[in-house]
Design a protein around this motif. Sequence first.
Motif, PDB file in Angstrom:
ATOM      1  N   PRO A 187      -4.946  -7.434 -47.116  1.00 26.18           N
ATOM      2  CA  PRO A 187      -6.004  -6.524 -46.649  1.00 26.18           C
ATOM      3  C   PRO A 187      -5.694  -5.071 -46.985  1.00 26.18           C
ATOM      4  O   PRO A 187      -4.540  -4.645 -46.970  1.00 26.18           O
ATOM      5  N   GLN A 188      -6.754  -4.325 -47.309  1.00 23.54           N
ATOM      6  CA  GLN A 188      -6.576  -2.893 -47.574  1.00 23.54           C
ATOM      7  C   GLN A 188      -6.400  -2.095 -46.280  1.00 23.54           C
ATOM      8  O   GLN A 188      -5.697  -1.084 -46.267  1.00 23.54           O
ATOM      9  N   GLY A 219      -6.299   0.880 -39.519  1.00 26.47           N
ATOM     10  CA  GLY A 219      -7.722   1.148 -39.367  1.00 26.47           C
ATOM     11  C   GLY A 219      -8.261   0.573 -38.081  1.00 26.47           C
ATOM     12  O   GLY A 219      -7.521   0.041 -37.238  1.00 26.47           O
ATOM     13  N   VAL A 220      -9.574   0.663 -37.938  1.00 28.94           N
ATOM     14  CA  VAL A 220     -10.242   0.161 -36.743  1.00 28.94           C
ATOM     15  C   VAL A 220     -10.591  -1.313 -36.892  1.00 28.94           C
ATOM     16  O   VAL A 220     -11.113  -1.915 -35.947  1.00 28.94           O
ATOM     17  N   ALA A 221     -10.316  -1.912 -38.048  1.00 28.65           N
ATOM     18  CA  ALA A 221     -10.614  -3.322 -38.286  1.00 28.65           C
ATOM     19  C   ALA A 221      -9.755  -3.807 -39.449  1.00 28.65           C
ATOM     20  O   ALA A 221      -9.216  -3.007 -40.224  1.00 28.65           O
ATOM     21  N   ASP A 222      -9.637  -5.113 -39.546  1.00 30.06           N
ATOM     22  CA  ASP A 222      -8.977  -5.727 -40.702  1.00 30.06           C
ATOM     23  C   ASP A 222     -10.018  -5.865 -41.809  1.00 30.06           C
ATOM     24  O   ASP A 222     -11.044  -6.541 -41.629  1.00 30.06           O
ATOM     25  N   ILE A 223      -9.745  -5.246 -42.954  1.00 23.84           N
ATOM     26  CA  ILE A 223     -10.710  -5.219 -44.057  1.00 23.84           C
ATOM     27  C   ILE A 223      -9.987  -5.635 -45.332  1.00 23.84           C
ATOM     28  O   ILE A 223      -8.949  -5.070 -45.675  1.00 23.84           O
ATOM     29  N   MET A 255     -18.914   3.303 -56.684  1.00 25.06           N
ATOM     30  CA  MET A 255     -17.667   2.675 -56.243  1.00 25.06           C
ATOM     31  C   MET A 255     -17.276   1.624 -57.275  1.00 25.06           C
ATOM     32  O   MET A 255     -18.013   0.667 -57.505  1.00 25.06           O
ATOM     33  N   ALA A 256     -16.104   1.824 -57.890  1.00 18.94           N
ATOM     34  CA  ALA A 256     -15.689   0.957 -58.991  1.00 18.94           C
ATOM     35  C   ALA A 256     -14.444   0.145 -58.682  1.00 18.94           C
ATOM     36  O   ALA A 256     -14.093  -0.737 -59.451  1.00 18.94           O
ATOM     37  N   VAL A 313     -14.532   0.497 -52.169  1.00 21.04           N
ATOM     38  CA  VAL A 313     -15.405  -0.305 -51.311  1.00 21.04           C
ATOM     39  C   VAL A 313     -14.799  -0.459 -49.915  1.00 21.04           C
ATOM     40  O   VAL A 313     -15.499  -0.341 -48.897  1.00 21.04           O
ATOM     41  N   ALA A 314     -13.492  -0.714 -49.842  1.00 21.88           N
ATOM     42  CA  ALA A 314     -12.837  -0.860 -48.546  1.00 21.88           C
ATOM     43  C   ALA A 314     -12.910   0.438 -47.743  1.00 21.88           C
ATOM     44  O   ALA A 314     -13.143   0.417 -46.515  1.00 21.88           O
ATOM     45  N   ALA A 315     -12.714   1.569 -48.394  1.00 22.81           N
ATOM     46  CA  ALA A 315     -12.796   2.851 -47.692  1.00 22.81           C
ATOM     47  C   ALA A 315     -14.207   3.101 -47.168  1.00 22.81           C
ATOM     48  O   ALA A 315     -14.386   3.622 -46.055  1.00 22.81           O
TER      49      ALA A 315
END
Length: 350
Positions: free
Chosen positions: A211-212, A229-233, A295-296, A301-303
């Motif tokens: 995860p990022q 972060g506030v979530a797992d992404i 977004m490339a 995308v995660a940010a």
Amino acid sequence: MTLVDALCSAAAGDVVIYDTFNASSVASAGSTAAPASFGGLFGNAGGDEAGHDPAMVPAVTAVPVAGAEGDQKPQGRRKRRRRARSSKSREDAESQRMTHIAVERNRRRQMNEYLAVLRSLMPDSYVHRGDQASIVGGAIDFIKELEQLLQSLEAQKRTLLMQAQREAKRDYATPTPGSATGAATSADDDQEEEAAAAADGPPFARFFTYPQYVWCHPPRDGGAENRAGVADIEVSLVETHASLRVMAPRLPGQLLKMVAALQELRLTVLHLNVTALGSLALYSISVKVEEGCGMATVDDVAAAVHHVLCVIDAEAAAAASSRLCLLDSCQARWFSGESAGEHGGAELAG
């Protein structure tokens, strides 16, 4: 030397004598005057032996001509010799063409066989037609459904495990006569359960590889840079299609706001799975990166997704704070009204 001799010598000496005779000058000179010799041609400026005036001799110009022997080479670019194509090169080309045809035929045969196997593994409701696009599209939908089922079974397994642990703790907490040994055994069992839960990992751990952003899951070694972060992404990107996995605390209106924000970012949602486990929610989203998105990479995308979740959390926190303030004000009014009523009743009684 006569004209005939001069012409004959020109063929051997590679020159051609040519000029235009002036008829008027020849007529004035008289009919008897004839070019018996060409002394002026070979440098006799004072006239020839017959006493002819040099002015009456026509001017001549010598132009070199390539002889039959080919002494001079023609000017300009030389022509390249064309090599004759050998029969071997033609045979090689034909062999390569036949090999290409055989390879292409074999590839098509294998593709048809794999598509037939893929169609046989899916229910008939996922394949409406027999063409390749319908089979591949149905396979994508079927895989997404299987992923949703796997996540749901994982949540149910986790729930049943937590219930069994709570029941076991209640049973061990019940005192029994002479349970000194039983208490020690209960403590050992609790430690074993905690160790097993820690070894099992957080919920939906198998669905997150690298995860990022990490919130509940521990960062993985050897993967991309993990940020708190506030979530797992976790985001994976293949050309213009991205797969998102997000695990976050459940909040009111969270899914609707997240989908609307993705659309604003020009990330078109193609498929969406939601699995709830207690106060947690796991979102599996397939999106297409449209033109002009900007977004490339997976980090971009995660940010963006993390920023959207931060905004949703801030809005939820503000809404919760306003509800608490409203509740406090209502309670204060209720208590003030109750105290006023008691005071009025006391005055009436007095």
